[in-house]
Design a protein around this motif. Structure first.
Motif, PDB file in Angstrom:
ATOM      1  N   TYR A 115      -5.532 -68.237   2.219  1.00 48.12           N
ATOM      2  CA  TYR A 115      -5.647 -66.964   1.510  1.00 48.12           C
ATOM      3  C   TYR A 115      -5.243 -65.873   2.495  1.00 48.12           C
ATOM      4  CZ  TYR A 115      -8.393 -69.734  -1.766  1.00 48.12           C
ATOM      5  OH  TYR A 115      -8.806 -70.691  -2.654  1.00 48.12           O
ATOM      6  N   THR A 116      -3.969 -65.544   2.532  1.00 52.59           N
ATOM      7  CA  THR A 116      -3.475 -64.625   3.556  1.00 52.59           C
ATOM      8  C   THR A 116      -3.930 -63.191   3.344  1.00 52.59           C
ATOM      9  OG1 THR A 116      -1.400 -64.389   2.339  1.00 52.59           O
ATOM     10  CG2 THR A 116      -1.444 -66.002   4.125  1.00 52.59           C
ATOM     11  N   PHE A 117      -4.225 -62.817   2.109  1.00 53.01           N
ATOM     12  CA  PHE A 117      -4.649 -61.447   1.807  1.00 53.01           C
ATOM     13  C   PHE A 117      -5.965 -61.492   1.043  1.00 53.01           C
ATOM     14  CE2 PHE A 117      -4.862 -58.011  -1.335  1.00 53.01           C
ATOM     15  CZ  PHE A 117      -4.918 -56.927  -0.474  1.00 53.01           C
ATOM     16  N   VAL A 118      -6.924 -60.670   1.465  1.00 53.33           N
ATOM     17  CA  VAL A 118      -8.223 -60.574   0.797  1.00 53.33           C
ATOM     18  C   VAL A 118      -8.564 -59.100   0.601  1.00 53.33           C
ATOM     19  CG1 VAL A 118     -10.714 -61.015   1.018  1.00 53.33           C
ATOM     20  CG2 VAL A 118      -9.076 -62.759   1.747  1.00 53.33           C
ATOM     21  N   ALA A 119      -9.077 -58.769  -0.569  1.00 51.67           N
ATOM     22  CA  ALA A 119      -9.592 -57.431  -0.853  1.00 51.67           C
ATOM     23  C   ALA A 119     -11.088 -57.567  -1.106  1.00 51.67           C
ATOM     24  CB  ALA A 119      -8.903 -56.834  -2.076  1.00 51.67           C
ATOM     25  N   ALA A 120     -11.877 -56.688  -0.501  1.00 48.50           N
ATOM     26  CA  ALA A 120     -13.332 -56.746  -0.658  1.00 48.50           C
ATOM     27  C   ALA A 120     -13.852 -55.383  -1.086  1.00 48.50           C
ATOM     28  CB  ALA A 120     -13.988 -57.173   0.656  1.00 48.50           C
ATOM     29  N   ASP A 121     -14.851 -55.401  -1.957  1.00 52.38           N
ATOM     30  CA  ASP A 121     -15.463 -54.155  -2.399  1.00 52.38           C
ATOM     31  C   ASP A 121     -16.832 -54.481  -2.975  1.00 52.38           C
ATOM     32  OD1 ASP A 121     -15.737 -51.436  -2.819  1.00 52.38           O
ATOM     33  OD2 ASP A 121     -14.158 -51.286  -4.315  1.00 52.38           O
ATOM     34  N   ALA A 122     -17.597 -53.449  -3.236  1.00 53.96           N
ATOM     35  CA  ALA A 122     -18.918 -53.604  -3.849  1.00 53.96           C
ATOM     36  C   ALA A 122     -19.025 -52.690  -5.051  1.00 53.96           C
ATOM     37  CB  ALA A 122     -20.019 -53.282  -2.844  1.00 53.96           C
ATOM     38  N   SER A 128     -10.328 -52.958   2.374  1.00 56.35           N
ATOM     39  CA  SER A 128     -11.634 -52.580   1.852  1.00 56.35           C
ATOM     40  C   SER A 128     -11.833 -51.095   2.110  1.00 56.35           C
ATOM     41  CB  SER A 128     -12.743 -53.372   2.555  1.00 56.35           C
ATOM     42  OG  SER A 128     -12.884 -52.960   3.900  1.00 56.35           O
ATOM     43  N   ASP A 129     -13.009 -50.594   1.712  1.00 54.36           N
ATOM     44  CA  ASP A 129     -13.361 -49.247   2.134  1.00 54.36           C
ATOM     45  C   ASP A 129     -13.782 -49.330   3.600  1.00 54.36           C
ATOM     46  OD1 ASP A 129     -16.025 -50.151   2.191  1.00 54.36           O
ATOM     47  OD2 ASP A 129     -16.541 -49.189   0.296  1.00 54.36           O
ATOM     48  N   ALA A 130     -14.134 -48.213   4.191  1.00 58.73           N
ATOM     49  CA  ALA A 130     -14.436 -48.186   5.620  1.00 58.73           C
ATOM     50  C   ALA A 130     -15.930 -48.325   5.911  1.00 58.73           C
ATOM     51  CB  ALA A 130     -13.895 -46.898   6.231  1.00 58.73           C
ATOM     52  N   HIS A 131     -16.671 -48.974   5.026  1.00 56.23           N
ATOM     53  CA  HIS A 131     -18.095 -49.217   5.255  1.00 56.23           C
ATOM     54  C   HIS A 131     -18.235 -49.958   6.584  1.00 56.23           C
ATOM     55  CE1 HIS A 131     -21.940 -51.280   4.899  1.00 56.23           C
ATOM     56  NE2 HIS A 131     -22.277 -50.370   3.995  1.00 56.23           N
ATOM     57  N   ALA A 132     -18.991 -49.394   7.515  1.00 53.18           N
ATOM     58  CA  ALA A 132     -19.074 -49.951   8.872  1.00 53.18           C
ATOM     59  C   ALA A 132     -19.561 -51.394   8.883  1.00 53.18           C
ATOM     60  CB  ALA A 132     -19.983 -49.070   9.730  1.00 53.18           C
ATOM     61  N   GLY A 133     -20.562 -51.711   8.069  1.00 54.00           N
ATOM     62  CA  GLY A 133     -21.075 -53.079   8.029  1.00 54.00           C
ATOM     63  C   GLY A 133     -20.062 -54.063   7.482  1.00 54.00           C
ATOM     64  N   LEU A 134     -19.285 -53.632   6.507  1.00 48.10           N
ATOM     65  CA  LEU A 134     -18.244 -54.483   5.932  1.00 48.10           C
ATOM     66  C   LEU A 134     -17.144 -54.750   6.951  1.00 48.10           C
ATOM     67  CD1 LEU A 134     -16.587 -55.918   3.767  1.00 48.10           C
ATOM     68  CD2 LEU A 134     -16.091 -53.693   2.761  1.00 48.10           C
ATOM     69  N   VAL A 135     -16.686 -53.706   7.619  1.00 52.86           N
ATOM     70  CA  VAL A 135     -15.624 -53.860   8.617  1.00 52.86           C
ATOM     71  C   VAL A 135     -16.096 -54.764   9.755  1.00 52.86           C
ATOM     72  CG1 VAL A 135     -14.144 -52.643  10.268  1.00 52.86           C
ATOM     73  CG2 VAL A 135     -14.555 -51.665   7.993  1.00 52.86           C
ATOM     74  N   ALA A 136     -17.334 -54.601  10.190  1.00 50.12           N
ATOM     75  CA  ALA A 136     -17.883 -55.455  11.250  1.00 50.12           C
ATOM     76  C   ALA A 136     -17.988 -56.907  10.789  1.00 50.12           C
ATOM     77  CB  ALA A 136     -19.245 -54.932  11.692  1.00 50.12           C
ATOM     78  N   PRO A 159     -11.665 -64.093  12.494  1.00 49.90           N
ATOM     79  CA  PRO A 159     -10.940 -63.749  13.724  1.00 49.90           C
ATOM     80  C   PRO A 159      -9.434 -63.804  13.499  1.00 49.90           C
ATOM     81  CG  PRO A 159     -11.954 -65.917  13.910  1.00 49.90           C
ATOM     82  CD  PRO A 159     -12.421 -65.321  12.621  1.00 49.90           C
ATOM     83  N   GLY A 160      -8.755 -62.813  14.011  1.00 48.47           N
ATOM     84  CA  GLY A 160      -7.303 -62.754  13.870  1.00 48.47           C
ATOM     85  C   GLY A 160      -6.831 -62.015  12.633  1.00 48.47           C
ATOM     86  N   ALA A 161      -7.737 -61.728  11.719  1.00 48.18           N
ATOM     87  CA  ALA A 161      -7.344 -60.988  10.512  1.00 48.18           C
ATOM     88  C   ALA A 161      -7.317 -59.502  10.828  1.00 48.18           C
ATOM     89  CB  ALA A 161      -8.320 -61.266   9.376  1.00 48.18           C
ATOM     90  N   SER A 162      -6.311 -58.829  10.315  1.00 43.93           N
ATOM     91  CA  SER A 162      -6.241 -57.377  10.437  1.00 43.93           C
ATOM     92  C   SER A 162      -7.031 -56.754   9.297  1.00 43.93           C
ATOM     93  CB  SER A 162      -4.792 -56.901  10.346  1.00 43.93           C
ATOM     94  OG  SER A 162      -4.032 -57.416  11.407  1.00 43.93           O
ATOM     95  N   TRP A 163      -7.508 -55.534   9.526  1.00 43.97           N
ATOM     96  CA  TRP A 163      -8.221 -54.800   8.495  1.00 43.97           C
ATOM     97  C   TRP A 163      -7.466 -53.522   8.198  1.00 43.97           C
ATOM     98  CZ3 TRP A 163     -10.201 -49.815   8.739  1.00 43.97           C
ATOM     99  CH2 TRP A 163     -10.905 -49.401   7.600  1.00 43.97           C
ATOM    100  N   GLN A 164      -7.434 -53.147   6.934  1.00 44.87           N
ATOM    101  CA  GLN A 164      -6.785 -51.903   6.524  1.00 44.87           C
ATOM    102  C   GLN A 164      -7.627 -51.264   5.440  1.00 44.87           C
ATOM    103  OE1 GLN A 164      -2.505 -52.036   5.746  1.00 44.87           O
ATOM    104  NE2 GLN A 164      -2.902 -51.003   3.810  1.00 44.87           N
ATOM    105  N   ARG A 165      -7.769 -49.952   5.522  1.00 37.88           N
ATOM    106  CA  ARG A 165      -8.482 -49.239   4.467  1.00 37.88           C
ATOM    107  C   ARG A 165      -7.622 -49.256   3.212  1.00 37.88           C
ATOM    108  NH1 ARG A 165     -11.864 -43.788   5.240  1.00 37.88           N
ATOM    109  NH2 ARG A 165     -12.822 -43.816   3.188  1.00 37.88           N
ATOM    110  N   CYS A 166      -8.230 -49.620   2.087  1.00 40.32           N
ATOM    111  CA  CYS A 166      -7.457 -49.714   0.850  1.00 40.32           C
ATOM    112  C   CYS A 166      -7.064 -48.330   0.359  1.00 40.32           C
ATOM    113  CB  CYS A 166      -8.221 -50.483  -0.221  1.00 40.32           C
ATOM    114  SG  CYS A 166      -9.629 -49.615  -0.901  1.00 40.32           S
ATOM    115  N   ARG A 167      -6.005 -48.265  -0.402  1.00 39.75           N
ATOM    116  CA  ARG A 167      -5.482 -46.985  -0.890  1.00 39.75           C
ATOM    117  C   ARG A 167      -6.458 -46.280  -1.811  1.00 39.75           C
ATOM    118  NH1 ARG A 167       0.579 -47.237  -2.761  1.00 39.75           N
ATOM    119  NH2 ARG A 167       0.015 -45.080  -3.082  1.00 39.75           N
ATOM    120  N   THR A 168      -7.250 -47.027  -2.558  1.00 44.75           N
ATOM    121  CA  THR A 168      -8.216 -46.431  -3.484  1.00 44.75           C
ATOM    122  C   THR A 168      -9.251 -45.604  -2.717  1.00 44.75           C
ATOM    123  OG1 THR A 168      -7.958 -48.260  -5.003  1.00 44.75           O
ATOM    124  CG2 THR A 168      -9.932 -46.925  -5.260  1.00 44.75           C
ATOM    125  N   HIS A 169      -9.645 -46.095  -1.528  1.00 45.93           N
ATOM    126  CA  HIS A 169     -10.663 -45.405  -0.745  1.00 45.93           C
ATOM    127  C   HIS A 169     -10.065 -44.524   0.361  1.00 45.93           C
ATOM    128  CE1 HIS A 169     -12.926 -48.782  -2.509  1.00 45.93           C
ATOM    129  NE2 HIS A 169     -13.845 -47.856  -2.625  1.00 45.93           N
TER     130      HIS A 169
END
Length: 152
Positions: free
Chosen positions: A49-56, A120-128, A135-145
């Motif tokens: 799964y090369t791309f994942v989107a997460a939200d709550a 995802s959004d920039a929720h600190a706990g989510l990003v952590a 490991p090795g996955a990049s994180w990017q803030r989604c356009r919606t947030h």
């Protein structure tokens, strides 16, 4: 699922069923609970799964006779065939780092692998949690947030 008889009556009424007994609702809810748990615990074997989107999502639910907010954690991934797939759904009492960490650990335990980018959004706990479990996955803030400002 905690489905009330009245709510189930409204649902089945739309299907053309006129009434249900409490025992019928109980049997249906138990069957639904089994199906939902099977979905939530299934192996994630269509990866990588090369791309994942997460939200709550914050939802109001009735719990012990009171209406309370719950946080529904959701992850959607793109599987090896290029199709979006709901990877997981979990309900927590708050959207905190511990909840996100447990959620991502459960996804990895079920087979989530090959993730290169998570949005995802920039929720600190989510990003952590993303950094701690993927490991090795990049994180990017989604356009919606994104708080993007347009300069005119």
């Amino acid at each position: 699922l905690g489905v009330s008889t009245r709510r189930m009556d409204r649902l089945v009424d739309t299907l053309g069923i006129t009434s249900l007994s409490k025992s019928q609702v109980s049997v249906m809810a138990k069957d639904l609970d089994t199906q939902v748990e099977a979905f939530r615990s299934r192996p994630l074997d269509a990866g990588p799964y090369t791309f994942v989107a997460a939200d709550a999502l914050v939802l109001k639910v009735r719990e012990n006779g009171r209406v309370v907010n719950v946080h529904t954690l959701v992850a959607v991934g793109v599987n090896a065939e290029g199709y979006r797939e709901i990877l997981g759904v979990d309900v927590t009492s708050s959207e905190d780092g511990a909840g996100w960490l447990a959620f991502f650990r459960s996804l990895v335990a079920r087979g989530l692998s090959g993730v290169r980018l998570v949005t995802s959004d920039a929720h600190a706990g989510l990003v952590a949690a993303i950094g701690g479990t993927l490991p090795g996955a990049s994180w990017q803030r989604c356009r919606t947030h994104c708080d993007c400002k347009v300069i005119t």
